[in-house]
Write a protein that holds these residues in place. Structure first.
Motif, PDB file in Angstrom:
ATOM      1  N   ASN A 114     121.804 -51.425  74.250  1.00  0.00           N
ATOM      2  CA  ASN A 114     120.662 -52.046  73.265  1.00  0.00           C
ATOM      3  C   ASN A 114     121.159 -51.202  71.724  1.00  0.00           C
ATOM      4  O   ASN A 114     120.562 -50.183  71.442  1.00  0.00           O
ATOM      5  CB  ASN A 114     119.405 -51.349  73.329  1.00  0.00           C
ATOM      6  N   THR A 115     122.335 -51.357  71.913  1.00  0.00           N
ATOM      7  CA  THR A 115     122.452 -51.194  69.933  1.00  0.00           C
ATOM      8  C   THR A 115     123.565 -52.345  69.929  1.00  0.00           C
ATOM      9  O   THR A 115     124.378 -52.942  70.321  1.00  0.00           O
ATOM     10  CB  THR A 115     123.846 -49.773  70.262  1.00  0.00           C
ATOM     11  N   MET A 116     123.365 -52.641  68.095  1.00  0.00           N
ATOM     12  CA  MET A 116     124.160 -53.475  67.654  1.00  0.00           C
ATOM     13  C   MET A 116     125.295 -52.914  66.744  1.00  0.00           C
ATOM     14  O   MET A 116     125.109 -51.152  66.239  1.00  0.00           O
ATOM     15  CB  MET A 116     123.294 -54.567  67.200  1.00  0.00           C
ATOM     16  N   TYR A 117     126.261 -52.909  66.239  1.00  0.00           N
ATOM     17  CA  TYR A 117     127.530 -52.543  65.685  1.00  0.00           C
ATOM     18  C   TYR A 117     128.125 -53.286  64.198  1.00  0.00           C
ATOM     19  O   TYR A 117     127.540 -54.604  63.834  1.00  0.00           O
ATOM     20  CB  TYR A 117     128.515 -52.377  66.418  1.00  0.00           C
ATOM     21  N   LEU A 118     127.683 -53.281  62.985  1.00  0.00           N
ATOM     22  CA  LEU A 118     128.577 -53.411  62.020  1.00  0.00           C
ATOM     23  C   LEU A 118     129.921 -53.108  61.832  1.00  0.00           C
ATOM     24  O   LEU A 118     130.163 -52.596  61.205  1.00  0.00           O
ATOM     25  CB  LEU A 118     127.958 -53.591  60.313  1.00  0.00           C
ATOM     26  N   GLN A 119     130.630 -53.394  62.093  1.00  0.00           N
ATOM     27  CA  GLN A 119     132.833 -53.457  61.990  1.00  0.00           C
ATOM     28  C   GLN A 119     132.407 -53.715  60.143  1.00  0.00           C
ATOM     29  O   GLN A 119     132.808 -55.460  60.120  1.00  0.00           O
ATOM     30  CB  GLN A 119     133.039 -53.433  62.689  1.00  0.00           C
ATOM     31  N   MET A 120     132.925 -52.766  59.263  1.00  0.00           N
ATOM     32  CA  MET A 120     133.221 -53.182  57.932  1.00  0.00           C
ATOM     33  C   MET A 120     134.884 -52.671  57.669  1.00  0.00           C
ATOM     34  O   MET A 120     135.415 -51.549  57.964  1.00  0.00           O
ATOM     35  CB  MET A 120     132.431 -52.542  57.374  1.00  0.00           C
ATOM     36  N   ASN A 121     135.882 -54.062  57.797  1.00  0.00           N
ATOM     37  CA  ASN A 121     137.003 -53.468  57.117  1.00  0.00           C
ATOM     38  C   ASN A 121     136.781 -54.069  55.451  1.00  0.00           C
ATOM     39  O   ASN A 121     136.202 -54.807  55.170  1.00  0.00           O
ATOM     40  CB  ASN A 121     137.885 -54.115  57.954  1.00  0.00           C
ATOM     41  N   SER A 122     138.343 -53.516  54.989  1.00  0.00           N
ATOM     42  CA  SER A 122     138.926 -53.726  53.229  1.00  0.00           C
ATOM     43  C   SER A 122     137.463 -53.573  52.502  1.00  0.00           C
ATOM     44  O   SER A 122     137.283 -54.574  51.688  1.00  0.00           O
ATOM     45  CB  SER A 122     138.636 -55.185  53.837  1.00  0.00           C
ATOM     46  N   LEU A 123     136.746 -52.594  53.020  1.00  0.00           N
ATOM     47  CA  LEU A 123     135.857 -52.300  51.996  1.00  0.00           C
ATOM     48  C   LEU A 123     136.135 -51.950  50.155  1.00  0.00           C
ATOM     49  O   LEU A 123     137.101 -51.444  49.721  1.00  0.00           O
ATOM     50  CB  LEU A 123     134.991 -50.638  52.538  1.00  0.00           C
ATOM     51  N   LYS A 124     135.094 -52.630  49.961  1.00  0.00           N
ATOM     52  CA  LYS A 124     135.612 -52.373  48.278  1.00  0.00           C
ATOM     53  C   LYS A 124     134.204 -51.927  47.854  1.00  0.00           C
ATOM     54  O   LYS A 124     133.356 -51.935  48.279  1.00  0.00           O
ATOM     55  CB  LYS A 124     135.043 -53.861  47.705  1.00  0.00           C
ATOM     56  N   PRO A 125     134.530 -50.993  46.405  1.00  0.00           N
ATOM     57  CA  PRO A 125     133.243 -50.644  45.602  1.00  0.00           C
ATOM     58  C   PRO A 125     131.689 -51.403  45.879  1.00  0.00           C
ATOM     59  O   PRO A 125     130.667 -49.967  45.819  1.00  0.00           O
ATOM     60  CB  PRO A 125     134.142 -50.026  43.958  1.00  0.00           C
ATOM     61  N   GLU A 126     132.057 -51.971  45.464  1.00  0.00           N
ATOM     62  CA  GLU A 126     130.498 -53.167  45.609  1.00  0.00           C
ATOM     63  C   GLU A 126     129.891 -52.889  46.670  1.00  0.00           C
ATOM     64  O   GLU A 126     129.216 -54.164  46.580  1.00  0.00           O
ATOM     65  CB  GLU A 126     130.804 -54.329  45.195  1.00  0.00           C
ATOM     66  N   ASP A 127     130.773 -52.372  47.801  1.00  0.00           N
ATOM     67  CA  ASP A 127     129.206 -52.610  49.034  1.00  0.00           C
ATOM     68  C   ASP A 127     128.648 -51.803  49.206  1.00  0.00           C
ATOM     69  O   ASP A 127     128.198 -50.855  50.708  1.00  0.00           O
ATOM     70  CB  ASP A 127     130.909 -52.547  50.912  1.00  0.00           C
ATOM     71  N   THR A 128     129.433 -49.996  48.303  1.00  0.00           N
ATOM     72  CA  THR A 128     128.631 -49.144  48.320  1.00  0.00           C
ATOM     73  C   THR A 128     126.834 -49.869  48.381  1.00  0.00           C
ATOM     74  O   THR A 128     126.452 -50.887  47.358  1.00  0.00           O
ATOM     75  CB  THR A 128     128.329 -48.623  46.964  1.00  0.00           C
ATOM     76  N   ALA A 129     125.825 -49.400  49.212  1.00  0.00           N
ATOM     77  CA  ALA A 129     124.414 -48.918  49.658  1.00  0.00           C
ATOM     78  C   ALA A 129     124.197 -48.547  49.963  1.00  0.00           C
ATOM     79  O   ALA A 129     124.985 -48.150  51.594  1.00  0.00           O
ATOM     80  CB  ALA A 129     124.390 -50.511  49.583  1.00  0.00           C
ATOM     81  N   VAL A 130     122.909 -48.215  50.928  1.00  0.00           N
ATOM     82  CA  VAL A 130     122.317 -48.429  51.859  1.00  0.00           C
ATOM     83  C   VAL A 130     121.880 -49.252  52.841  1.00  0.00           C
ATOM     84  O   VAL A 130     122.256 -50.857  52.483  1.00  0.00           O
ATOM     85  CB  VAL A 130     120.829 -47.507  51.799  1.00  0.00           C
ATOM     86  N   TYR A 131     122.640 -49.270  53.947  1.00  0.00           N
ATOM     87  CA  TYR A 131     122.435 -50.443  55.061  1.00  0.00           C
ATOM     88  C   TYR A 131     121.625 -50.388  56.209  1.00  0.00           C
ATOM     89  O   TYR A 131     121.593 -49.309  57.001  1.00  0.00           O
ATOM     90  CB  TYR A 131     124.197 -50.427  55.758  1.00  0.00           C
ATOM     91  N   TYR A 132     121.198 -51.072  56.089  1.00  0.00           N
ATOM     92  CA  TYR A 132     120.063 -50.846  56.948  1.00  0.00           C
ATOM     93  C   TYR A 132     119.925 -52.224  58.270  1.00  0.00           C
ATOM     94  O   TYR A 132     120.567 -53.218  57.799  1.00  0.00           O
ATOM     95  CB  TYR A 132     117.680 -51.885  56.523  1.00  0.00           C
ATOM     96  N   CYS A 133     119.275 -51.913  60.014  1.00  0.00           N
ATOM     97  CA  CYS A 133     119.638 -52.941  60.715  1.00  0.00           C
ATOM     98  C   CYS A 133     117.802 -53.053  60.443  1.00  0.00           C
ATOM     99  O   CYS A 133     116.965 -52.312  60.739  1.00  0.00           O
ATOM    100  CB  CYS A 133     120.118 -52.059  62.231  1.00  0.00           C
ATOM    101  N   ALA A 134     117.507 -54.114  61.387  1.00  0.00           N
ATOM    102  CA  ALA A 134     115.877 -54.562  61.162  1.00  0.00           C
ATOM    103  C   ALA A 134     115.888 -56.040  63.208  1.00  0.00           C
ATOM    104  O   ALA A 134     117.102 -56.142  63.265  1.00  0.00           O
ATOM    105  CB  ALA A 134     115.563 -55.511  59.973  1.00  0.00           C
ATOM    106  N   ALA A 135     115.169 -56.212  62.971  1.00  0.00           N
ATOM    107  CA  ALA A 135     114.580 -56.729  64.199  1.00  0.00           C
ATOM    108  C   ALA A 135     113.473 -57.594  63.477  1.00  0.00           C
ATOM    109  O   ALA A 135     112.314 -57.360  63.172  1.00  0.00           O
ATOM    110  CB  ALA A 135     114.508 -55.716  65.116  1.00  0.00           C
ATOM    111  N   SER A 136     113.755 -59.348  64.171  1.00  0.00           N
ATOM    112  CA  SER A 136     112.486 -60.548  63.978  1.00  0.00           C
ATOM    113  C   SER A 136     112.180 -60.697  64.866  1.00  0.00           C
ATOM    114  O   SER A 136     112.876 -61.090  65.873  1.00  0.00           O
ATOM    115  CB  SER A 136     113.109 -61.237  62.988  1.00  0.00           C
ATOM    116  N   SER A 137     110.950 -60.893  65.077  1.00  0.00           N
ATOM    117  CA  SER A 137     110.166 -61.735  66.565  1.00  0.00           C
ATOM    118  C   SER A 137     110.366 -62.953  66.391  1.00  0.00           C
ATOM    119  O   SER A 137     109.855 -63.769  67.783  1.00  0.00           O
ATOM    120  CB  SER A 137     108.951 -60.964  66.057  1.00  0.00           C
ATOM    121  N   MET A 138     110.592 -63.256  65.985  1.00  0.00           N
ATOM    122  CA  MET A 138     111.665 -64.431  64.889  1.00  0.00           C
ATOM    123  C   MET A 138     113.039 -65.166  66.431  1.00  0.00           C
ATOM    124  O   MET A 138     114.459 -63.898  65.912  1.00  0.00           O
ATOM    125  CB  MET A 138     112.184 -65.398  64.171  1.00  0.00           C
ATOM    126  N   SER A 139     112.788 -65.901  67.435  1.00  0.00           N
ATOM    127  CA  SER A 139     114.401 -65.842  67.762  1.00  0.00           C
ATOM    128  C   SER A 139     115.633 -66.377  66.949  1.00  0.00           C
ATOM    129  O   SER A 139     116.418 -66.057  67.491  1.00  0.00           O
ATOM    130  CB  SER A 139     113.610 -66.917  68.819  1.00  0.00           C
TER     131      SER A 139
END
Length: 123
Positions: free
Chosen positions: A76-101
């Motif tokens: 029950n886990t999802m992932y986000l592999q982030m490579n070649s990170l850039k300064p502009e990727d700086t942020a708070v990252y959120y995961c979210a779920a939608s009842s829409m399929s």
């Protein structure tokens, strides 16, 4: 459904980082899930999304080719592999779920949000 994101940290430009989002408290068979981010002073923006039980993965143009969405349904886990990170990727990252399929890039269509995890990329 409850979501908990983790894995953020401080890295240098060019480094990699893998975020995790653990889901609990519900049935996740026919929902859409996504990753979003919000940089200081900016609106929350779409990063990646897919259906929980598989299918096409969508990416924003800014991360396409560098970030990879994946899931482990057994955990029950999802992932986000982030490579070649850039300064502009700086942020708070959120995961979210939608009842829409069908996955959407619009934050308002996601009803459940995890607490964010901060990613800071130094130059």
């Amino acid at each position: 459904v409850q979501l908990q994101a983790s894995g953020g940290g401080l890295v240098q430009a060019g480094d990699s980082l893998k975020l995790s989002c653990a889901a609990s408290g519900g049935t996740f068979s026919n929902i859409a899930v996504g990753w979003f981010r919000q940089a200081p002073g900016k609106e929350r923006e779409f990063v990646s999304a897919s259906r929980w039980n598989g299918g096409v993965v969508y990416y924003s143009e800014s991360v396409k080719g560098r970030f990879t969405f994946s899931r482990d349904n057994a955990k029950n886990t999802m992932y986000l592999q982030m490579n070649s990170l850039k300064p502009e990727d700086t942020a708070v990252y959120y995961c979210a779920a939608s009842s829409m399929s069908v996955p959407t890039t619009t934050p308002l269509m996601y009803e459940v949000w995890g607490l964010g995890t901060l990613v800071t990329v130094s130059s």
